[in-house]
Design a protein around this motif. Structure first.
Motif, PDB file in Angstrom:
ATOM      1  N   ILE A 277     -16.568  43.001   5.048  1.00  0.00           N
ATOM      2  CA  ILE A 277     -17.073  41.623   5.109  1.00  0.00           C
ATOM      3  C   ILE A 277     -17.090  41.000   3.717  1.00  0.00           C
ATOM      4  O   ILE A 277     -16.687  39.846   3.524  1.00  0.00           O
ATOM      5  CB  ILE A 277     -18.471  41.581   5.769  1.00  0.00           C
ATOM      6  N   ASP A 278     -17.542  41.764   2.731  1.00  0.00           N
ATOM      7  CA  ASP A 278     -17.558  41.234   1.362  1.00  0.00           C
ATOM      8  C   ASP A 278     -16.148  40.930   0.870  1.00  0.00           C
ATOM      9  O   ASP A 278     -15.897  39.847   0.342  1.00  0.00           O
ATOM     10  CB  ASP A 278     -18.229  42.222   0.405  1.00  0.00           C
TER      11      ASP A 278
ATOM     12  N   ALA B 287     -18.427  48.165   7.275  1.00  0.00           N
ATOM     13  CA  ALA B 287     -18.616  46.751   7.630  1.00  0.00           C
ATOM     14  C   ALA B 287     -19.006  45.928   6.399  1.00  0.00           C
ATOM     15  O   ALA B 287     -18.446  44.849   6.166  1.00  0.00           O
ATOM     16  CB  ALA B 287     -19.680  46.626   8.714  1.00  0.00           C
ATOM     17  N   ALA B 288     -19.952  46.423   5.616  1.00  0.00           N
ATOM     18  CA  ALA B 288     -20.382  45.694   4.410  1.00  0.00           C
ATOM     19  C   ALA B 288     -19.216  45.520   3.442  1.00  0.00           C
ATOM     20  O   ALA B 288     -19.001  44.434   2.901  1.00  0.00           O
ATOM     21  CB  ALA B 288     -21.534  46.439   3.731  1.00  0.00           C
TER      22      ALA B 288
ATOM     23  N   LEU C 294     -13.402  40.421   2.558  1.00  0.00           N
ATOM     24  CA  LEU C 294     -12.811  39.325   3.327  1.00  0.00           C
ATOM     25  C   LEU C 294     -13.385  37.978   2.879  1.00  0.00           C
ATOM     26  O   LEU C 294     -12.645  37.005   2.709  1.00  0.00           O
ATOM     27  CB  LEU C 294     -13.047  39.533   4.825  1.00  0.00           C
ATOM     28  N   SER C 295     -14.696  37.929   2.644  1.00  0.00           N
ATOM     29  CA  SER C 295     -15.308  36.665   2.206  1.00  0.00           C
ATOM     30  C   SER C 295     -14.758  36.237   0.847  1.00  0.00           C
ATOM     31  O   SER C 295     -14.475  35.056   0.628  1.00  0.00           O
ATOM     32  CB  SER C 295     -16.835  36.787   2.152  1.00  0.00           C
TER      33      SER C 295
ATOM     34  N   ILE D 271     -21.490  38.353  -1.272  1.00  0.00           N
ATOM     35  CA  ILE D 271     -22.005  38.982  -0.055  1.00  0.00           C
ATOM     36  C   ILE D 271     -22.392  40.436  -0.319  1.00  0.00           C
ATOM     37  O   ILE D 271     -23.374  40.928   0.230  1.00  0.00           O
ATOM     38  CB  ILE D 271     -20.967  38.891   1.085  1.00  0.00           C
TER      39      ILE D 271
END
Length: 161
Positions: A14-15, A10-11, A17-18, A134
């Motif tokens: 998410i990073d 997930a980390a 993708l951001s 992130i």
């Protein structure tokens, strides 16, 4: 270990993708700055070739490989440590966040030669010149969870006596 793996994934996602959305889709690489909620939250394009806060950013390109190797070694060490100790749910989440964030930054270094940064936060009349991403938040948050929520092995040894 499943919790750790899901937290790391997930980390990492998410990073990445951001960074894709803000830097590539919003073209922050081109426009360089977007005020989102000034001064609290701004997007500022940054290429971090060093370590935290751009330290050692003027080091030779070989340092990139040293930083990649160091990050991988730290991830492996955290993974081994977590596997050897019964830490509980939140330390596993913390280890996953730390590992996922570190590997996201490693991927940046492999692809671009530097870590992509875009977050800038200032407050209360203080102008913060630094940018981060992130993954950095996940690394810091994961380390905090490990430090404060991992049980002390010395305490377990005392209880077992």
């Amino acid at each position: 270990m499943r919790t750790l793996a899901w937290s790391a994934l997930a980390a990492f996602l998410i990073d990445q993708l951001s960074k894709y959305l803000v830097i590539h889709q919003m073209e922050l690489w081109r426009i360089r700055a977007v005020d989102v909620l000034p001064p609290v939250l701004n997007f500022r394009y940054g290429e971090n070739r060093g370590i935290n806060f751009g330290l050692f950013s003027d080091a030779p390109d070989a340092s990139r490989w040293v930083l990649i190797g160091l990050a991988v070694v730290i991830c492996i060490a955290v993974l081994i440590w977590v596997r050897r100790h019964d830490l509980g749910l939140w330390p596993h989440v913390g280890a996953g966040l730390l590992i996922g964030g570190a590997l996201a930054n490693v991927l940046d270094r492999l692809i671009y030669g530097y870590v992509l940064d875009f977050l800038n936060m200032s407050c209360c009349g203080i102008n913060n010149p630094f940018v981060f991403n992130i993954a950095d938040v996940f690394i810091f948050g994961g380390a905090i969870l490990l430090i404060f929520l991992a049980p002390d092995p010395k305490e377990k040894a005392k209880k077992g006596q």
